[in-house]
Enzyme design. Structure first.
Site, PDB file in Angstrom:
ATOM      1  CB  SER A   1      -0.844  -0.065   1.313  1.00 50.38           C
ATOM      2  OG  SER A   1      -1.371   1.421   1.392  1.00 50.38           O
TER       3      SER A   1
ATOM      4  CE1 TYR B   1      -4.363  -1.418   4.520  1.00 46.97           C
ATOM      5  CE2 TYR B   1      -2.992   0.639   4.482  1.00 46.97           C
ATOM      6  CZ  TYR B   1      -3.710  -0.059   3.884  1.00 46.97           C
ATOM      7  OH  TYR B   1      -3.826  -0.080   2.569  1.00 46.97           O
TER       8      TYR B   1
END
Length: 289
Positions: free
Chosen positions: A152, A173
């Site tokens: 990401s 995350y």
């Protein structure tokens, strides 16, 4: 000219919709058969709905429509035994395994009081889930195989996913996606003698449910009480260097296809952005370049 993945079999996690579905369909278009895995149930810390069995059935339909065979199974990447059994069943039916796309991911966000469990859930899916997928796939992989990991861009940009507003889940995350960088590099060295390559793709904002939910809209538009998608898209654009609000799942699938194909046979241990220049823009803004 033959198709780029003719005769190959790929396992894809998080395949019921979004990027995972895009990978499955694109691979089938290029001749691959697919083992499509997804949890197909909710993880309570996740503020947006996860995929359903109906979503997975639609992926199955689309892969078949594209000409591929498919084994679609519900499996939780956090549960290594469950994942091992699902992949083994797919290999038994389709005959082999050549490609692994460890794509499943979530972004828990505190909608009330911050919960440490949100960090755990994010790490269990986004980091441990990747390692579980690679671990149980390796015994099936022949020399020359390809492993593709979904990272990401937001996870790599300080102050993005780990913004305190997003709570422990956002921190989990971001930490998971950053840790995947060193995991991919380390694994690349150990797999190199067998010509098995492993690379990470780092998408920017992507047009999926992970981006399109009220929690993210509120983060991008804190000036509004109940921002809409249209409100948020005005600010999504500022994240990329190119004037786009997000990339499409198919943009990421095109890179996954290249990394899965023999065209990338000597590319390993790489971190590749599909981000419209987002990471470069963030680094330039921080003065690190």
């Amino acid at each position: 000219m033959g198709k780029r993945l003719e005769g190959k079999v790929a396992v894809i996690t998080g395949a019921a919709r979004g990027q995972g579905r895009a990978h499955a369909v694109r691979f089938a278009q290029e001749g691959a058969d697919v083992i499509a895995l997804d949890i197909c149930r909710q993880i309570e810390s996740n503020p947006y709905p996860l995929a359903t069995p109906e979503d997975l059935a639609e992926t199955e339909r689309l892969v078949k429509e594209a000409g591929g065979r498919i084994v679609a199974r519900q499996a939780d990447v956090r549960e290594r035994v469950e994942l091992k059994e699902a992949i083994a069943a797919g290999v038994a039916e389709l005959g082999r395994l050549d490609i692994v796309v460890a794509n499943a991911g979530i972004l828990p966000m505190a909608m009330g009081e911050p919960e440490v469990g949100d960090f755990v859930d994010a790490a269990d899916v986004d980091l441990v889930g990747v390692m579980n997928t690679v671990s149980v796939s390796l015994p099936h992989l022949p020399d020359g195989s390809s492993i593709v990991v979904t990272g990401s861009t937001a996870g790599l940009v300080p102050g993005a996913a780990d913004n305190p507003i997003m709570g422990p889940g956002g921190a989990g995350y971001g930490w998971s996606k950053r840790t995947l960088v060193s995991y991919v590099e380390e694994m690349a060295l150990h797999l190199a003698p067998r010509f098995i390559r492993i690379n990470a793709m780092h998408p920017s904002n992507c047009n999926t449910h992970l981006l399109h939910n009220d929690g993210l809209y509120g983060l991008f538009r804190p000036d509004l009480e109940k921002p809409t998608r249209e409100d948020a898209e005005l600010t999504f654009t500022f994240f990329q260097a190119m004037p786009i609000p997000y990339v499409e799942p198919e943009d990421v699938a095109n890179l996954a296809l290249f990394l899965a194909s023999d065209e990338s046979r000597y590319i390993t241990g790489q971190q590749i952005g599909v981000d419209g220049g987002a990471l470069l823009k963030a680094r330039r803004g921080s003065g690190s370049l």
